[in-house]
Design a protein around this motif. Sequence first.
Motif: not given
Length: 453
Positions: A258-263, A303-305, A334-340
């Motif tokens: 799944t992806c950061p925006h869905y989370l 995983c989350v990508v 650029q912001v995936g880690l912080a978002a998750v």
Amino acid sequence: MDLVFHAARAVTPDGERSCSVGVSEGRITAVEDYGALSGDRVIELREDEVLLPGLVDTHVHVNDPGRSDWEGFDTATRAAAAGGVTTLVDMPLNCLPPTVDVASLDVKRRAAEGRIAIDVGFWGGAVPGNRGELRPLHDAGVYGFKCFLLHSGVDEFAPLDEAGLEAAMRELAEFDGLLIVHAEDADTIDGAPAAHGRAYTDFLGSRPSSAENTAIARVLDLARRTGTRVHILHLATGDAVPLLAQARADGVRVTAETCPHYLSFVAEEIRDGATEFKCCPPIREAGNREELWRALGDGVIDCVVTDHSPCTPDLKRFDTGDFGDAWGGIAGLQVGLAAVWTGARSRGFTLDDVVRWMAQGPAEQVGLPRKGRIAVGCDADFAVFAPDDAFVVDRTRLQHRNPVSAYHDRALAGVVRASWLRGREIDLDPAAEPFGEFLTREDAAAPVRSGQR
């Protein structure tokens, strides 16, 4: 040793611990008790910093060559490094030509040569008429093959029908290739109301969760019959989680992301005309978001990508706010880690969990044994992360080529203060000489030097 990190907190395969990490010639050569190692250069992490393995993002649309005004290898890899990502695998579409044969793979490598700030691998594509190209692409080092079951958004990357999907899967089963699937059913979406207008609820209705469920069930059935390895891309609906869990229990070789925006986002909070939030499959309701988090915790989602899918501002149709006309894709590299991390810690998850989802898991899924872990023998790829620091996303300050971001003005926890690739700190200055390398499947233990074939 060339380099030693002293970290009061580091996330290793054995969990978070206090340790010193030794590096020689770009590899991790020792992980010992804190202070036990010495070297030519010593990096002492600050009290508020955690040493993470460099993240691995296996779902990135660089769009280069052909649509480099949408992104490009230079900006994409700098944005990745700024967000703690030290390895990415580039998708085969939105570039011109699409990566559907060895010749187009060579074109893409030439476009990337000398322009990658991090290590980069490539996916191939499975499209109508290229069944004979799948084995040569596999032998040329791609990590697997992406297909669509409905229109991809670009005419040059056509979807597979039922017969084409089965033919591709049977071909891949011959050499244990991996099929990664954009799983939405075309007939279901054709039968739904067309996307139009400014209301997000209308757009959401045009891409019902039943489209994902139907397509995923079809892929799983064929995987059972053919024995093919399959991976479900950007899972957006929690309704499909039981299907995946049962298939795995039955022995089907399936993974899912799944992806950061869905989370992070929920449909109820997306205002009318906010086309920066348009993506396919769409962001769904709050209850659905929590189902995805539970599936991550249970291990059903591996995983989350990011599914980083940028475009120029005009393609988002901010002038009209029409979800039917706007390009579907969210730029989040650029912001995936912080978002998750922001969402994870509020739900009781730890940095161990985030590293498993965003570093170790993606590396294992594509077959990168030297990536995604702080362990002896792995590449010395690190992210220095301050988990309790915070920032507000400013789209104009991101490394992405275009200032379009669904995360704009969103407060996030966790700041990446430095990224290291094979024992060298990555300089984000556009004038700095990049030193990323090409990665290929057959020599995952020995990356190809940028410029080699």
